[in-house]
Scaffold this motif. Sequence first.
Motif, PDB file in Angstrom:
ATOM      1  N   ARG A  97      -5.738   3.874  -0.703  1.00 41.88           N
ATOM      2  CA  ARG A  97      -4.873   2.770  -0.314  1.00 41.88           C
ATOM      3  C   ARG A  97      -3.446   3.008  -0.778  1.00 41.88           C
ATOM      4  N   ARG A  98      -3.291   3.540  -1.964  1.00 45.44           N
ATOM      5  CA  ARG A  98      -1.951   3.805  -2.493  1.00 45.44           C
ATOM      6  C   ARG A  98      -1.197   4.780  -1.589  1.00 45.44           C
TER       7      ARG A  98
ATOM      8  N   LEU B 182      -0.386   3.088   1.926  1.00 43.25           N
ATOM      9  CA  LEU B 182       0.754   2.172   1.887  1.00 43.25           C
ATOM     10  C   LEU B 182       2.063   2.925   1.632  1.00 43.25           C
TER      11      LEU B 182
ATOM     12  N   SER C 165     -14.973   2.151   3.881  1.00 41.66           N
ATOM     13  CA  SER C 165     -15.153   0.709   4.086  1.00 41.66           C
ATOM     14  C   SER C 165     -16.377   0.418   4.941  1.00 41.66           C
TER      15      SER C 165
ATOM     16  N   ILE D 273      -7.519  -4.719   1.991  1.00 44.39           N
ATOM     17  CA  ILE D 273      -8.081  -3.381   1.844  1.00 44.39           C
ATOM     18  C   ILE D 273      -8.197  -3.058   0.364  1.00 44.39           C
ATOM     19  N   LYS D 274      -9.395  -2.718  -0.056  1.00 45.99           N
ATOM     20  CA  LYS D 274      -9.627  -2.390  -1.459  1.00 45.99           C
ATOM     21  C   LYS D 274      -9.233  -0.951  -1.740  1.00 45.99           C
ATOM     22  N   GLU D 275      -8.785  -0.716  -2.992  1.00 47.52           N
ATOM     23  CA  GLU D 275      -8.464   0.641  -3.399  1.00 47.52           C
ATOM     24  C   GLU D 275      -9.752   1.461  -3.453  1.00 47.52           C
TER      25      GLU D 275
ATOM     26  N   LEU E 263       1.971  -3.442   6.030  1.00 41.67           N
ATOM     27  CA  LEU E 263       2.301  -3.417   4.596  1.00 41.67           C
ATOM     28  C   LEU E 263       2.155  -4.792   3.947  1.00 41.67           C
TER      29      LEU E 263
ATOM     30  N   ALA F 297      -2.159  -5.555   4.432  1.00 38.69           N
ATOM     31  CA  ALA F 297      -3.148  -4.597   3.932  1.00 38.69           C
ATOM     32  C   ALA F 297      -3.469  -4.730   2.448  1.00 38.69           C
ATOM     33  N   PRO F 298      -2.475  -4.909   1.534  1.00 37.07           N
ATOM     34  CA  PRO F 298      -2.832  -4.999   0.110  1.00 37.07           C
ATOM     35  C   PRO F 298      -3.757  -6.164  -0.211  1.00 37.07           C
ATOM     36  N   ARG F 299      -3.806  -7.176   0.657  1.00 37.21           N
ATOM     37  CA  ARG F 299      -4.646  -8.350   0.379  1.00 37.21           C
ATOM     38  C   ARG F 299      -6.090  -8.158   0.824  1.00 37.21           C
TER      39      ARG F 299
END
Length: 482
Positions: free
Chosen positions: A95-96, A99, A146, A206-208, A199, A202-204
Motif C-alpha cells: 500500500r505504501r 500510494l 485482498s 485498503i489494508k497495508e 489517494l 484508498a488509505p481508509r
Amino acid sequence: MSVTETEAADLAPGPAGGAAPTVLTPRLRLVLVLLLATQFMLAADFAVLNVALPVIGRGLGFPLAHLQWIATSFALCAAGFTLLFGRVADLFGRRRLFLGGLVVLAAASVLGGLAQNPETLITARVLQGLATAAVTPAGLSLMTTSFPEGPLRQKALGLNGALMSTGFTTGAVLGGVLTDLLSWRWAFFINVPVALAVLVVAPRVIKESRPDERPRLDVPGAVSVTLGLLAIVLGLTQAGQRGWGSAGALVPLAAGVVLLLVFYAVERRVPAPLVPLGVLGRRSVAWGNVAGLIAFLTETSLVFPLTVYLQDVLGFSPLVAGLSFGVLGLGTVTGGTAAPRVIGRIGSKRTLIVGGLLQTVFTAALLGLGDHRSSMWLMLVGGFLGGVGNMLVIVGFMVTATSGLADREQGLATGLATMTQQVGITMGTPIMSAVATAAMAGTGASAILGGLRVAIAVNAAIVLLGVLTSALFLRGARSTAR
C-alpha cells in the motif's frame, strides 16, 4: 482440477479463518473499484499520447527523429523497473508503494501538461513510467492478497485484465478526442483527478500488506536485472526505428542478454535473491508468464497492421480508424468478464489453450482482408472474437502466474507478470512493423496489403506457439513443481 489449481492446493496456505470468501463485502467491493480504476488509468496512460505525438512535436519543437522518445522514455522505465518495484513492494509495504507511486504519477502528469520544452516533457514521461512501474505491481499484489485464491480472485483478475486491455484501446481513442477538442495537454491532466480520488479514499479501505520479517534487498540483482531490461527494451524500440540489423538495436540487445545472464548468476549465489530461482522454476510461474508475454505481444501489436490497413489501404481517417478498435475493446471486455466463469469450469490451463486457439483462428482469418471496404466486416468480427480469445489467455495467465505462492511472494509474482505485460506491449509493435516493412514490395496499396498479410500470418503463428507451450510445458507440472 487444473494444474495451477493443483499446485495451489499443495503449495499455498489457505486464507486465515477457513475457506476463501465467495461474496464481495462492501469494503472489498470498494477496494476492487479503486484498484481497477487505477489499473485502467495506467493502461490508458500507456497509449493516450500516441495519437497526439505529431501535435506535441509541433507545439514543443521536437525534432521529428526524436519524437519517438516521448513514448520510448515511458516504456523504458515502465518495463525496466517493474520487477525491482514489485520486490520493493514486498519488502516495504504494497500500500505504501501504491500510494507513493500515485503521488509521483499525479505530479508528473501536472509537469507534463505544463511542459514548455522537450526536456521537461521527457522528464515527465520518465517519472510517469517510474510511477507505472511502482503502482502496477503494487496494485496487482494488493488485489491478489485482498482476494484469496478462488472465485473472487478469478473475478477480480478477470475484470482487471478486461479493463487493462480496454484501457489501451481507450487511451488511443481518448488521446485523439482530447487533442482534437481541447489540447494534447489534457492527455496529461486527465490523470490528476483520478489519482487524487484514489489517494483520498484508498488509505481508509485498503489494508497495508507486507511480510513480518523484512529481508535485505538484493542490490546486485536489482541493478543487473533493471539495466538488462532497460537495454533489451531500448534495443527493441530501436529495432522498430532503425531495423533489426542496425548497431543501435543489436548492441543494446546483446548488452541486455549479458546483463540478464549476470543477473541469473547473482541470483544463484546471494542469500536473499530478488527472484528466488525456486519460484521462477515453477512451471506455473515460468510458462504462465510465457503465455502472458505472447498474449500481450500479439494483440497489442496487431493494432499496427490494422491501423495501416484502415488508413493506407481502405482510406479511412485516423479518427474512424481509432474508433474501429472499439470493437476490439468490446471483445476484450467480453472475454475478461467471461474468463472467471470459464476458468471455474475448465481450469486455467485449458482456458489458456482455448483462448489461444480462438485468438489464432480469428487472427488467421484476417488474412482474408482485401482492398475494398466490404472487408470491414471481417476485420470487425475477427477483431472482436480474437479479442475475446486474447483476454481469456491474459486472465488465465494472471491466475496461473500468481497461484500457488505465499502472500509474501505476491509482489514478486505480480512484478514478474507486470514486467511480462510491459515488455510484451513494448516489443510487439517493433516486431510487427519490421516484419511488415520487410515484406512490402512497393508503396502501392496492394504492396502494403501484401506486407500486412505477412505480419498478420506471423502474429497468428506466434499465438499458436503460445498455445503449444501451454499445452506441452504445463502438463505434469504437479509432479515437477518446486
